[in-house]
Design an enzyme around this catalytic site. Structure first.
Site, PDB file in Angstrom:
ATOM      1  N   ILE A  36       0.823  -1.211   0.000  1.00 17.89           N
ATOM      2  CA  ILE A  36       0.000   0.000   0.000  1.00 17.89           C
ATOM      3  C   ILE A  36       0.861   1.266   0.000  1.00 17.89           C
ATOM      4  CG2 ILE A  36      -0.270   0.393   2.497  1.00 17.89           C
ATOM      5  CD1 ILE A  36      -3.321   0.539   1.972  1.00 17.89           C
ATOM      6  N   ASN A  92      11.712  -8.394   6.931  1.00 12.87           N
ATOM      7  CA  ASN A  92      11.994  -7.658   8.166  1.00 12.87           C
ATOM      8  C   ASN A  92      11.549  -8.541   9.335  1.00 12.87           C
ATOM      9  OD1 ASN A  92      12.931  -5.376   6.816  1.00 12.87           O
ATOM     10  ND2 ASN A  92      10.874  -4.532   6.599  1.00 12.87           N
ATOM     11  N   GLY A  98      12.193  -2.998  11.641  1.00 11.93           N
ATOM     12  CA  GLY A  98      11.145  -2.362  10.848  1.00 11.93           C
ATOM     13  C   GLY A  98       9.925  -3.221  10.613  1.00 11.93           C
ATOM     14  N   GLN A  99       9.850  -4.396  11.254  1.00 12.60           N
ATOM     15  CA  GLN A  99       8.642  -5.206  11.054  1.00 12.60           C
ATOM     16  C   GLN A  99       7.467  -4.572  11.787  1.00 12.60           C
ATOM     17  OE1 GLN A  99       8.883  -9.373  12.218  1.00 12.60           O
ATOM     18  NE2 GLN A  99       6.907  -9.850  11.252  1.00 12.60           N
ATOM     19  N   HIS A 105       5.881 -12.104   5.873  1.00 14.14           N
ATOM     20  CA  HIS A 105       5.752 -11.548   4.519  1.00 14.14           C
ATOM     21  C   HIS A 105       7.120 -11.275   3.939  1.00 14.14           C
ATOM     22  CE1 HIS A 105       5.510  -8.241   7.436  1.00 14.14           C
ATOM     23  NE2 HIS A 105       6.167  -7.497   6.554  1.00 14.14           N
ATOM     24  N   HIS A 107       9.028  -8.997   1.211  1.00 11.34           N
ATOM     25  CA  HIS A 107       8.942  -7.837   0.322  1.00 11.34           C
ATOM     26  C   HIS A 107       9.763  -8.171  -0.927  1.00 11.34           C
ATOM     27  CE1 HIS A 107       7.809  -4.710   3.465  1.00 11.34           C
ATOM     28  NE2 HIS A 107       8.329  -5.627   4.260  1.00 11.34           N
TER      29      HIS A 107
END
Ligand code: 5GP
Ligand code: ZN
Length: 119
Positions: A36, A92, A98-99, A105, A107
């Site tokens: 997003i 992450n 930064g998770q 998931h 990236h």
């Protein structure tokens, strides 16, 4: 039971369709959709349909599904035509890295120059 959907998990809701997403690929075990808040021209997230908080716990509990996520990363890169120029696959892990969503998931980032080391 391990891997069961979590009621309060955003990405479990994307798996069921309760939260909409721009899905680019789906398999029996994974869903891939556009981030997003993209950080590169290609920024796709690949999630397992099962719920584990991070890549390490998925790999420990369901290694075949972890492999599916990695295989899908290559297929996304192919579909986005970034295989030749190169792309990055990032998991992450932990808030210090930064998770922010605690459902595994990957990236997949590409379509621009990617600095190394990352920030
Ligand atoms: P993390 O920071 O946990 O590694 O990555 C979570 C990613 O999920 C972020 O890049 C963020 O932009 C993305 N994200 C958060 N909420 C949503 C959402 O509702 N839909 C989509 N498509 N991506 C989201
Ligand atoms: Zn989940």
């Amino acid at each position: 039971m391990a891997g069961e959907p979590q009621a309060d998990c955003l990405f479990c809701k994307i798996v069921t369709g309760e939260v909409p997403a721009t899905v680019v690929r789906e398999t029996d075990t994974t869903v891939a959709f556009r981030d997003i808040n993209p950080q590169a021209p290609t920024h796709v997230l690949i999630i397992p349909k099962v719920h584990y908080p991070d890549a390490a716990s998925l790999a420990e509990a369901e290694p075949a599904v972890a492999a599916d996520v990695l295989r899908e990363a290559a297929r996304i890169a192919r579909d986005e035509k970034i295989t030749e120029q190169g792309y990055r696959v990032v998991f992450n892990t932990g808030s210090g890295a930064g998770q922010t969503v605690f459902h595994t998931h990957a990236h997949v980032l590409g379509g621009r120059g990617l600095q190394w080391p990352p920030g």
